[in-house]
Write an enzyme that holds these catalytic residues in place. Sequence first.
Site, PDB file in Angstrom:
ATOM      1  CB  CYS A 186      -0.909  -0.015   1.222  1.00  0.00           C
ATOM      2  SG  CYS A 186      -1.893   1.477   1.429  1.00  0.00           S
TER       3      CYS A 186
ATOM      4  CB  CYS B 255      -0.626   2.046   5.869  1.00  0.00           C
ATOM      5  SG  CYS B 255      -1.424   0.577   5.167  1.00  0.00           S
TER       6      CYS B 255
ATOM      7  CB  CYS C 156      -4.646  -1.307   1.825  1.00  0.00           C
ATOM      8  SG  CYS C 156      -3.510  -1.293   3.243  1.00  0.00           S
TER       9      CYS C 156
ATOM     10  CB  CYS D 149      -5.246   2.150   5.294  1.00  0.00           C
ATOM     11  SG  CYS D 149      -4.488   2.190   3.651  1.00  0.00           S
TER      12      CYS D 149
ATOM     13  CG  ASP E 255      19.323  -4.865 -17.068  1.00  0.00           C
ATOM     14  OD1 ASP E 255      19.481  -6.042 -17.458  1.00  0.00           O
ATOM     15  OD2 ASP E 255      19.016  -4.576 -15.901  1.00  0.00           O
TER      16      ASP E 255
END
Length: 433
Positions: free
Chosen positions: A205, A208, A227, A230, A350
């Site tokens: 999240c 949080c 989440c 939250c 890369d």
Amino acid sequence: MQKLALIVGKIIYKLLKLTGKRGGSLPGKIAIKICPDLLKYFTYPKTTILVTGTNGKTSTTNMIAQIFAKTGQKTITNSRGDNIINGISSLLIKNSALNFKVNAKILVLEVDELTLAKYLPMINSSDVVVTNFFRDQLDRSGEMETIITKIELALQNYTGRLFLNQDDPNVKRLLLKAKANQIISFGLDLKSDKTQKDAQEGKFCPVCKAPIVYESHVYSHLGKYACKNCDFGWSEPEFYAKNIDLQKMNVNGQDYYFSFDATYHVYNTLCAVAVAKTYSIETDLINAVTKNFALGIGRMEKITIAGRALLLNLVKNPTGTNEIIKCIEKHQGKKALLLLLNDNHADGTDVSWIWDVNFEDLTDVEKIITTGKRSYDMALRFKLSQITQSIDVKNDHNDAISELLSCKDCELYVISTYTGLFTLRDELLAFDK
């Protein structure tokens, strides 16, 4: 200095045109060296739409531009995908007067993510559209978190309208920092029927840092999420595509048609629909574009050579390549693939991303041919995938094409990274002439 830069750019463009060249990004490249903040001096059309994100920028930009052009309004766009500062500057130089006024009613710009983060404050745009965020060109862009953080900073002072893909938590998080005067979301009511094993980002999240859990996936990390700790999570978007089948979707009670049956293209079409309907463009006019939209060079492009049909695709990151693999797997029967892997700057130096691609999902593969600067890396990747024992490395493109055509009774596929795409395409088209 800005007036000098504009004049020099126009002179270079005229000289290139006289010599029969398209012009490309050179006028902008020189102009930006003279005046690094050149973009802030242009007078932009009232409707100036910027389209950014990892995948789908070019198709979405072109669809939006074609829909506006269909209304009869003069529309300009960087249709070939020249989406960094040099290409964008060249387009503006070409299409502006000496007083810096852009000569169009509508301006639709495809913008590279890092370019948007740096130059958004200089462009007086009405709308910013964000398609998705995936890992891409780590050597140039860094991890996805780096790109998102830079775009968040740029959006803090942006006061236009913001179109966000609700299904991507990494896109939705932008609304936490954005100061846009209106935020419009779009998403698909679609569930994948396969176990998600794509490389996924944004598992935590942004508020949080607790884990994000999914009710369902569309593909990769796109889907319905929440989440665990939250209230950050998916919510039904303003433009919600439902009843999606092979050729159409229903958005807010109206049917819209798309030209190609692939999940990523449904997203592109929905994004264009969301923008067009926000501008009150009629559904019939939108469908006139989306139903017959050509994906463009190297985007599920059908080519016929020596009497054989093949499908040409541009790839640049794991998620996009995995979606191409899913499209290939819809075709039954034996398959032969030619893959060109380069590691030039525009490709990303890369190439480790090929190990995050689900090549193992390919079935009935009779032969693999690899070419390009990193052909042996690609050959090793396929050797370890164990999907076929017939793997050839061909340094010469024409030898590679000949080998592909020698695969009788096979569906033919060509996949290339960016810097090899146009050359290989030209060689394919010229092969039997």
